[in-house]
Design a protein around this motif. Structure first.
Motif, PDB file in Angstrom:
ATOM      1  N   PRO A 162      24.622  -8.818  -9.199  1.00 32.13           N
ATOM      2  CA  PRO A 162      25.968  -9.133  -8.503  1.00 32.13           C
ATOM      3  C   PRO A 162      25.833  -9.220  -6.965  1.00 32.13           C
ATOM      4  N   ILE A 163      24.736  -9.656  -6.469  1.00 30.29           N
ATOM      5  CA  ILE A 163      24.610  -9.577  -4.967  1.00 30.29           C
ATOM      6  C   ILE A 163      24.552 -11.045  -4.364  1.00 30.29           C
ATOM      7  N   PRO A 164      25.169 -11.394  -3.527  1.00 34.05           N
ATOM      8  CA  PRO A 164      25.343 -12.812  -2.994  1.00 34.05           C
ATOM      9  C   PRO A 164      24.153 -13.239  -2.666  1.00 34.05           C
ATOM     10  N   PRO A 165      23.755 -14.604  -2.594  1.00 32.97           N
ATOM     11  CA  PRO A 165      24.325 -15.554  -3.178  1.00 32.97           C
ATOM     12  C   PRO A 165      23.881 -15.970  -4.478  1.00 32.97           C
ATOM     13  N   ALA A 169      33.605 -10.093   3.239  1.00 32.26           N
ATOM     14  CA  ALA A 169      32.616  -9.342   3.655  1.00 32.26           C
ATOM     15  C   ALA A 169      31.331  -9.120   3.036  1.00 32.26           C
ATOM     16  N   MET A 170      31.299  -9.385   1.690  1.00 32.74           N
ATOM     17  CA  MET A 170      29.921  -9.556   1.172  1.00 32.74           C
ATOM     18  C   MET A 170      29.382 -10.904   1.240  1.00 32.74           C
ATOM     19  N   LEU A 220      22.878 -12.683   3.879  1.00 30.56           N
ATOM     20  CA  LEU A 220      21.579 -12.845   4.301  1.00 30.56           C
ATOM     21  C   LEU A 220      21.009 -11.406   4.309  1.00 30.56           C
ATOM     22  N   VAL A 221      21.741 -10.325   4.645  1.00 34.80           N
ATOM     23  CA  VAL A 221      21.077  -8.955   4.443  1.00 34.80           C
ATOM     24  C   VAL A 221      20.948  -8.450   3.221  1.00 34.80           C
ATOM     25  N   PHE A 222      21.791  -8.962   2.209  1.00 35.04           N
ATOM     26  CA  PHE A 222      21.524  -8.598   0.736  1.00 35.04           C
ATOM     27  C   PHE A 222      20.198  -9.367   0.277  1.00 35.04           C
ATOM     28  N   ILE A 223      20.053 -10.505   0.721  1.00 42.99           N
ATOM     29  CA  ILE A 223      18.831 -11.211   0.089  1.00 42.99           C
ATOM     30  C   ILE A 223      17.300 -10.493   0.856  1.00 42.99           C
ATOM     31  N   VAL A 224      17.541 -10.169   1.986  1.00 43.66           N
ATOM     32  CA  VAL A 224      16.386  -9.335   2.417  1.00 43.66           C
ATOM     33  C   VAL A 224      16.316  -8.131   1.880  1.00 43.66           C
ATOM     34  N   PHE A 225      17.389  -7.314   1.688  1.00 38.29           N
ATOM     35  CA  PHE A 225      17.499  -5.955   0.761  1.00 38.29           C
ATOM     36  C   PHE A 225      16.511  -6.261  -0.518  1.00 38.29           C
ATOM     37  N   ILE A 226      17.162  -7.452  -1.238  1.00 34.11           N
ATOM     38  CA  ILE A 226      16.724  -7.607  -2.684  1.00 34.11           C
ATOM     39  C   ILE A 226      15.197  -8.006  -2.533  1.00 34.11           C
TER      40      ILE A 226
END
Length: 128
Positions: A69-72, A90-91, A96-102
């Motif tokens: 459940p992380i965009p996109p 906000a999510m 982009l930050v979530f993708i780097v985190f992934i």
């Protein structure tokens, strides 16, 4: 794949269907390649067997990965529908930050045991 949710009727059900369709296609390709692998003898030593195993592995990984459940990713589209509007926006802004985190957290995500379990069921061997 980008989808305009304004074209979907009813919108929420359409978003769920589109999100699950991508995951289902990856799972179907994995199952089909696994069946071909088993029907053709299930020999990893051949080029054909190696190609089929990679099809199974990659498509299972994509299906499981897209459930997060992380965009996109597709799982986020379903997840975001039940969040308050301001949290969902906000999510999406921080996607982009979530993708780097992934990609940084990928070795520690619970994807690998699930992938190993699915591979054992589909092809009878463990690669992970």
């Amino acid at each position: 794949m980008p989808v305009n949710p304004l074209n979907l009727r009813p919108r929420q059900l359409g978003i769920i269907c589109v999100s699950l369709a991508g995951i289902a296609v990856n799972a179907a390709i994995a199952v089909f390649a696994a069946l071909l692998f088993r029907v053709t003898g299930g020999n990893l030593g051949t080029l054909w067997g190696g190609i089929l195993i990679m099809f199974v592995y990659i498509n299972l990984l994509l299906a499981i990965f897209n459930l997060l459940p992380i965009p996109p990713l597709d799982g986020s589209r379903i997840f975001l529908m039940w969040l308050p509007y301001n949290v969902a926006i906000a999510m999406v802004r921080w996607s982009l930050v979530f993708i780097v985190f992934i990609f940084l957290a990928l070795p520690w995500l619970p994807v690998w045991p699930i992938l190993g379990f699915c591979l054992r069921i589909l092809i009878g061997i463990t690669i992970v």
